[in-house]
Design a protein around this motif. Sequence first.
Motif, mmCIF file in Angstrom:
data_model
loop_
_atom_site.group_PDB
_atom_site.id
_atom_site.type_symbol
_atom_site.label_atom_id
_atom_site.label_comp_id
_atom_site.label_asym_id
_atom_site.label_seq_id
_atom_site.Cartn_x
_atom_site.Cartn_y
_atom_site.Cartn_z
ATOM 1 N N ALA A 160 0.842 -1.049 0.129
ATOM 2 C CA ALA A 160 -0.093 0.160 -0.137
ATOM 3 C C ALA A 160 0.992 1.321 0.007
ATOM 4 O O ALA A 160 1.927 1.236 0.514
ATOM 5 N N ARG A 242 -4.299 5.383 -9.037
ATOM 6 C CA ARG A 242 -4.698 4.320 -9.437
ATOM 7 C C ARG A 242 -4.120 4.086 -11.123
ATOM 8 O O ARG A 242 -3.995 2.772 -11.280
ATOM 9 N N SER A 246 -1.211 -0.939 -8.867
ATOM 10 C CA SER A 246 -2.460 -1.786 -8.258
ATOM 11 C C SER A 246 -2.131 -2.112 -6.711
ATOM 12 O O SER A 246 -2.931 -2.515 -6.483
ATOM 13 N N GLN A 248 -2.806 -0.952 -2.691
ATOM 14 C CA GLN A 248 -3.821 -0.262 -2.063
ATOM 15 C C GLN A 248 -3.491 1.356 -1.905
ATOM 16 O O GLN A 248 -2.294 1.711 -1.901
ATOM 17 N N TRP A 250 -4.072 4.438 0.569
ATOM 18 C CA TRP A 250 -4.793 4.835 1.707
ATOM 19 C C TRP A 250 -4.635 6.493 1.790
ATOM 20 O O TRP A 250 -3.636 7.257 1.347
ATOM 21 N N ILE A 264 -13.726 8.116 0.414
ATOM 22 C CA ILE A 264 -14.234 6.799 -0.035
ATOM 23 C C ILE A 264 -15.041 7.051 -1.595
ATOM 24 O O ILE A 264 -14.768 6.123 -2.325
ATOM 25 N N GLY A 267 -12.396 6.513 -3.948
ATOM 26 C CA GLY A 267 -11.910 5.074 -3.897
ATOM 27 C C GLY A 267 -10.985 4.461 -3.297
ATOM 28 O O GLY A 267 -10.105 3.452 -3.644
ATOM 29 N N VAL A 268 -10.431 5.319 -2.054
ATOM 30 C CA VAL A 268 -9.523 4.821 -1.292
ATOM 31 C C VAL A 268 -9.739 3.601 -0.659
ATOM 32 O O VAL A 268 -10.887 3.224 -0.364
ATOM 33 N N ASP A 269 -8.733 2.852 -0.336
ATOM 34 C CA ASP A 269 -8.821 1.662 0.417
ATOM 35 C C ASP A 269 -8.876 1.640 2.020
ATOM 36 O O ASP A 269 -9.453 0.713 2.555
ATOM 37 N N VAL A 270 -8.374 2.723 2.596
ATOM 38 C CA VAL A 270 -8.221 3.050 3.847
ATOM 39 C C VAL A 270 -8.243 4.369 4.152
ATOM 40 O O VAL A 270 -7.559 5.255 3.644
ATOM 41 N N VAL A 302 -14.562 1.283 4.467
ATOM 42 C CA VAL A 302 -13.362 0.750 4.467
ATOM 43 C C VAL A 302 -12.705 0.848 5.802
ATOM 44 O O VAL A 302 -13.445 1.353 6.881
#
Length: 386
Positions: A160, A242, A246, A248, A250, A264, A267-270, A302
């Motif tokens: 990440a 992005r 590939s 993550q 955060w 969110i 499209g963030v992962d954390v 998330v």
Amino acid sequence: MANYKSPPAKIISIKDLENAALPRASKSVREYWAGGASEEKTLAENSSVFDEYRIRTRVMVDVSQIDTSATLFGRKYRLPIGFAPSAFHQLATDDGEVATARAAKAHNWAMGLSSYSTKPLEDVKLAGGDSAQVLQLYVFQNRKTTEDLVRRAEKAGYKAIALTVDTPVIGIRPADIYNDFKLPPHVKLGNFGADQGPIDNPTSPQSETRDAVTDESKREDLKNTNTLDPSLTWEETIPWLRSITSMQIWAKGVATAEDTEAAIAAGVDVVWVSNHGGRQLDSTLATLDSLPEVVAAARGRVPVHFDGGVRRASDVFKALALGADFVWVGRPVLYGLLYDGQNGVELMQTIFETELANIMMFAGTTSIKEIDSRRLVRKGLRIEKL
């Protein structure tokens, strides 16, 4: 700054470790690590706010077996605690972030690495293995320099990138200005090469990024240079990242419901609740005061991570009870590193490990998943949203 006493006879707490370690550093380094923005009110509140909560004990619960583990990237770590990224570990020990990574690996903790590491990210990954998983990222106006860093991190096996979203410019840090803080000649930026051109050190009082805030004539000159980019947006920056990785993504530095929703949506992962250790904007919310708002806004879509002012395992317990999925510690890592290199960091880890198991037993919680808001009371309402 505090006047540190002579080292304690035994180190049994993070406060002991701080008192033993910081006098070993020069004044400018000590105050660089310990200091915060402006009058340091937020720096102080990051820690003091934990004292407004009390843990509700539970008795006659079978706590003969305690599971302190937590999962990140599908991998089980010893604790829901990781090393928050921080710069310039070679100020503490010659092995720098390599020593930090070895300690993380030895105790099976997760580690975040700063872009401003004094050791190359590849060397840190090699030393830390599955513990060195997260690269904290600043985006420069010269996007190619940032892109190269991201691609190297992915190739090396990081999982990440933690995009630092609270740093359009470095906050006003009086101690560094008074001390004219500079890196000593033996300390280099390990993640950047001479072929990339000068890298602005945003922590320096001579930072070009800071100068450009008040001097409009300098702004045009900084375009496409290796200085912090104050033009980042959710709509543009996250899709750009992005497109080049590939891993993550955060968002580190979120403090409000509004930014949680925006992160969110992008499209963030954390979402990582942080105020940069009280080093950016003074008189802003302590991170523990921000945490419930962010958790409520995230609504489980998330994971929510957390840092800021953590000095005891009871602080970790309280952050988890208020909804954090993972907690990161910053300055305690530096205290350990300065005290005795890798061994000092491992001592810091042992303190947290021992304390957390002890607290969980008294609270009647046999696993991290059982730690929730029912385990806490608050002494009095102090923050209200207007």
